[in-house]
Design an enzyme around this catalytic site. Structure first.
Site, short mmCIF file in Angstrom:
data_model
loop_
_atom_site.label_atom_id
_atom_site.label_comp_id
_atom_site.label_asym_id
_atom_site.label_seq_id
_atom_site.Cartn_x
_atom_site.Cartn_y
_atom_site.Cartn_z
N GLY A 18 0.79 -1.23 0.00
CA GLY A 18 0.00 0.00 0.00
C GLY A 18 0.81 1.27 0.00
N ARG A 24 0.34 4.50 -4.83
CA ARG A 24 0.34 5.97 -4.74
C ARG A 24 -0.16 6.63 -6.01
NH1 ARG A 24 4.83 7.90 -5.07
NH2 ARG A 24 4.30 9.98 -4.29
N HIS A 240 -0.81 -6.74 -22.97
CA HIS A 240 -1.62 -5.62 -23.44
C HIS A 240 -2.07 -5.80 -24.89
CE1 HIS A 240 -0.81 -3.75 -19.74
NE2 HIS A 240 0.28 -3.10 -20.04
#
Length: 484
Positions: A18, A24, A240
């Site tokens: 975290g 962040r 992706h």
């Protein structure tokens, strides 16, 4: 037009790692934006877990700073941020030991959705999963979110899936790929399967070829150590670009449900032909007058890792037989942008003569920046002097068309985290998808290593190595321009 926000069930979300960079920059600001949108219940809990001794107040300060820096300045001055931070807590946890787990277990509530976000390296997945079970934090209704990379090759992907499967069922595991959370990616399915205009033309009879481009202007930055062990093929193509290829090429699922969609995606991967090595271009950005090259950035003067790759692929099924798919991705290129371009065939006969030129329609789907779609249409050039044809775009930016400012369009992480809480796996990869993608990717990489190939250097700020241009030119085609 204001989008309708549907609140989710009450939840406890634990973010392992975290205090890390991903939390962040993306996860925590995304949760705050969903709170501002009224989507997060007032008594939901967001619990950070990491090795450092932050405490609740220290972590709240970290979250507040992250929101101010990466949250787009939303409602930070009217008390909304303070209200959000009341739902934020922190527990110091040792992922490889026993410290902190009982305290974390005591923070979790009964009767709410419990989700655990593994925002850490894959080497910790097994230890976290085992302790979630042994300390009684997770049950059969809990959800775990894991970040890529999902393995380094087929062997490690299978091992990672097996490790997670020891503690969680497949329907509890959410392998997150933020590209699938983009508004345009989801709209791709709506355009295909919600409009009779396109679906009858979506096949080799009418489509000349399809281009999928993910271009970056940045270098490898602080990821040099990781990137040099992965390269563009592992870092971008295997996940992706493969997912974008599946969505553009898959058959219509019977229902818009997780397994129905993922079954069709898996069929695409398994129908991919092996790629001939003549149909691959690899590159590595070189130094220029102002900036060092790739090898300096990764600290290896003999690195053979590619920062650019382009491929020509074929799908052996009835819909796409004979239609090439061109994929390319790279760093330090001329422009930044992600785009899928469906290039339709020329009209079989031009009634206007050779002087009118040859024209074809192109549906360009922009994933970033400025998410939207453009359809190229051929019309008569205004004015006298005969029938002269020109191509004009029918352009739609989602932010403009929907009457919403860009900051009001949910970020990919926001949408995907809310899907985790809802229990909707449609936009998350299944274990067999991941393994099938590696089974197709591994032989390409093994071929490079076996032949001792070295990526071709290309100038920073260019469109990539010359080999990539030739990949198209040999077929009488050309890449769409990457705008600066």
């Amino acid at each position: 037009m204001v989008s309708r926000v549907i609140p989710v069930d009450n939840f406890d979300l634990v973010i392992f790692g975290g205090t890390g960079d991903l939390a962040r920059r993306k996860i925590l600001p995304g949760l705050f934006r969903r709170y501002c949108a009224g989507q997060i219940p007032e008594d939901a809990q967001i619990i950070g877990a990491a090795r450092s001794d932050e405490g609740d107040e220290g972590f709240r300060k970290l979250v507040g700073d992250a929101v101010r820096e990466f949250g787009g300045g939303r409602h930070c001055e009217d008390g909304t941020l303070e209200n959000f931070l009341e739902r934020v807590k922190y527990v110091r946890v040792d992922a490889m030991g026993d410290d902190g787990w009982e305290e974390l277990q005591g923070r979790l509530r009964l009767g709410v959705v419990k989700a655990f976000y593994f925002s850490v390296g894959p080497s910790l997945f097994g230890a976290l999963a085992e302790r979630l079970r042994s300390f009684g934090l997770a049950d059969d209704d809990s959800r775990v979110v894991v970040e890529k990379p999902f393995g380094h090759d087929l062997e490690t992907a299978r091992a990672l899936n097996a490790t997670l499967a020891q503690h969680f069922k497949e329907e509890q595991i959410y392998r997150i790929d933020h590209y699938l959370g983009k508004e345009t990616v989801q709209n791709l399915m709506a355009v295909r399967f919600g409009n009779m205009l396109f679906e009858p033309l979506w096949n080799s009879q009418y489509v000349d070829h399809i281009q999928i481009t993910v271009a970056e202007t940045v270098d490898v930055g602080g990821r040099g150590g990781y990137y040099d062990k992965s390269g563009a093929m592992r870092d971008m193509v295997q996940n992706h670009l493969m997912q974008l290829l599946c969505l553009i090429a898959m058959e219509p699922p019977a229902r818009f449900e997780p397994d129905a969609v993922r079954d069709e995606k898996l069929k695409v991967i398994r129908a991919l032909d092996p790629v001939d090595y003549h149909h691959i271009a690899r590159g590595q950005y070189a130094a220029d007058d102002d900036q060092p090259g790739y090898r300096v950035h990764v600290g290896d003067p003999r690195s053979k890792t590619e920062s650019f790759v382009a491929l020509k692929c074929h799908i052996s099924n009835w819909r796409w037989a004979g239609t090439p798919f061109y994929l390319r991705t790279g760093k330090k290129l001329r422009g930044r942008g992600s785009e899928i371009a469906v290039v339709f065939k020329d009209a079989p006969h031009s009634i206007f003569g050779d002087e009118a030129g040859r024209h074809n329609n192109i549906l360009a789907i922009r994933l970033q920046p400025d998410e939207g779609m453009t359809l190229g249409v051929t019309i008569k050039e205004p004015g006298p002097g005969g029938m002269r044809l020109i191509d004009v775009p029918l352009d739609m930016s989602f932010a403009e068309a929907l009457g919403a400012e860009a900051e009001d369009v949910p970020d990919a992480y926001e949408r995907l985290i809310m899907d985790v809480i809802r229990g909707n796996q449609t936009l998350f990869m299944r274990g067999d998808e991941v393994e099938a993608a590696w089974a197709w990717t591994d032989p390409i990489i093994e071929g490079w290593n076996r032949r001792g190939e070295v990526p071709k250097p290309y100038d920073a700020g260019s469109s990539g190595p010359e080999d990539a241009l030739m990949l198209m030119h040999r077929d009488g085609r050309k890449w769409r321009e990457i705008k600066a």
